[in-house]
Design a protein around this motif. Structure first.
Motif, PDB file in Angstrom:
ATOM      1  N   ASP A  74       4.412  -1.456   5.371  1.00  0.00           N
ATOM      2  CA  ASP A  74       5.573  -2.336   5.283  1.00  0.00           C
ATOM      3  C   ASP A  74       5.402  -2.965   3.894  1.00  0.00           C
ATOM      4  O   ASP A  74       6.526  -3.215   3.186  1.00  0.00           O
ATOM      5  N   LYS A  77       6.126  -1.013   1.228  1.00  0.00           N
ATOM      6  CA  LYS A  77       7.565  -0.443   1.060  1.00  0.00           C
ATOM      7  C   LYS A  77       8.241  -1.649   0.443  1.00  0.00           C
ATOM      8  O   LYS A  77       9.354  -1.553  -0.311  1.00  0.00           O
ATOM      9  N   GLU A  78       8.028  -2.810   0.922  1.00  0.00           N
ATOM     10  CA  GLU A  78       8.619  -4.257   0.351  1.00  0.00           C
ATOM     11  C   GLU A  78       8.257  -4.126  -1.151  1.00  0.00           C
ATOM     12  O   GLU A  78       9.108  -4.611  -1.862  1.00  0.00           O
ATOM     13  N   ASN A  80       7.654  -1.626  -3.268  1.00  0.00           N
ATOM     14  CA  ASN A  80       8.427  -0.754  -3.908  1.00  0.00           C
ATOM     15  C   ASN A  80       9.891  -1.142  -3.950  1.00  0.00           C
ATOM     16  O   ASN A  80      10.538  -1.082  -5.168  1.00  0.00           O
ATOM     17  N   SER A  81      10.501  -1.628  -2.962  1.00  0.00           N
ATOM     18  CA  SER A  81      11.842  -2.382  -3.029  1.00  0.00           C
ATOM     19  C   SER A  81      11.902  -3.434  -3.937  1.00  0.00           C
ATOM     20  O   SER A  81      12.925  -3.273  -4.869  1.00  0.00           O
ATOM     21  N   LEU A  82      11.006  -4.270  -3.979  1.00  0.00           N
ATOM     22  CA  LEU A  82      10.885  -5.359  -5.119  1.00  0.00           C
ATOM     23  C   LEU A  82      11.090  -4.892  -6.484  1.00  0.00           C
ATOM     24  O   LEU A  82      11.681  -5.250  -7.422  1.00  0.00           O
ATOM     25  N   GLN A  84      11.839  -1.743  -7.523  1.00  0.00           N
ATOM     26  CA  GLN A  84      13.378  -1.111  -7.768  1.00  0.00           C
ATOM     27  C   GLN A  84      14.274  -2.037  -8.045  1.00  0.00           C
ATOM     28  O   GLN A  84      14.955  -2.106  -8.919  1.00  0.00           O
ATOM     29  N   ASN A  85      14.244  -3.037  -7.244  1.00  0.00           N
ATOM     30  CA  ASN A  85      15.152  -4.306  -7.452  1.00  0.00           C
ATOM     31  C   ASN A  85      15.010  -4.860  -8.672  1.00  0.00           C
ATOM     32  O   ASN A  85      15.912  -5.294  -9.632  1.00  0.00           O
TER      33      ASN A  85
END
Length: 102
Positions: A74, A77-78, A80-82, A84-85
């Motif tokens: 998790d 994923k967070e 990677n999301s950050l 990407q953001n």
């Protein structure tokens, strides 16, 4: 006849005493066997309990490992999301700066 009766009573008393002696010896053997079986059962129960405790501990460790792995996944994923953001925002920021400069 009285002599035979006295003899018969003595023989009966001897047989009774022998029966009591035999029964006492058997009782001692039975009690000793019961004690031995109780000790063996107690030892076996301790071993079973230790094994169950080991299995429960192992299950707890495995569950903790799975939960930790999920937390790590998790977090990845967070992250990677950050990332990407941040990449998306970087393009927007660069575009905004260029726009400001023009």
């Amino acid at each position: 006849m009285i002599q035979q009766t006295i003899q018969a009573v003595k023989e009966a008393e001897q047989k009774a005493e022998q029966m009591i002696k035999d029964a006492s010896e058997k009782a001692v053997v039975l009690v000793d066997n019961a004690k031995t079986q109780a000790r063996e059962l107690k030892l076996e129960m301790k071993q079973v309990l230790k094994e169950k405790e080991r299995i429960a501990e192992q299950a707890t460790v495995e569950k903790s490992d799975k939960e930790l792995e999920k937390i790590i996944q998790d977090a990845k994923k967070e992250a990677n999301s950050l990332k990407q953001n941040a990449k998306e925002k970087t393009s927007e920021v660069v575009a905004a700066i260029i726009e400001e400069l023009i």
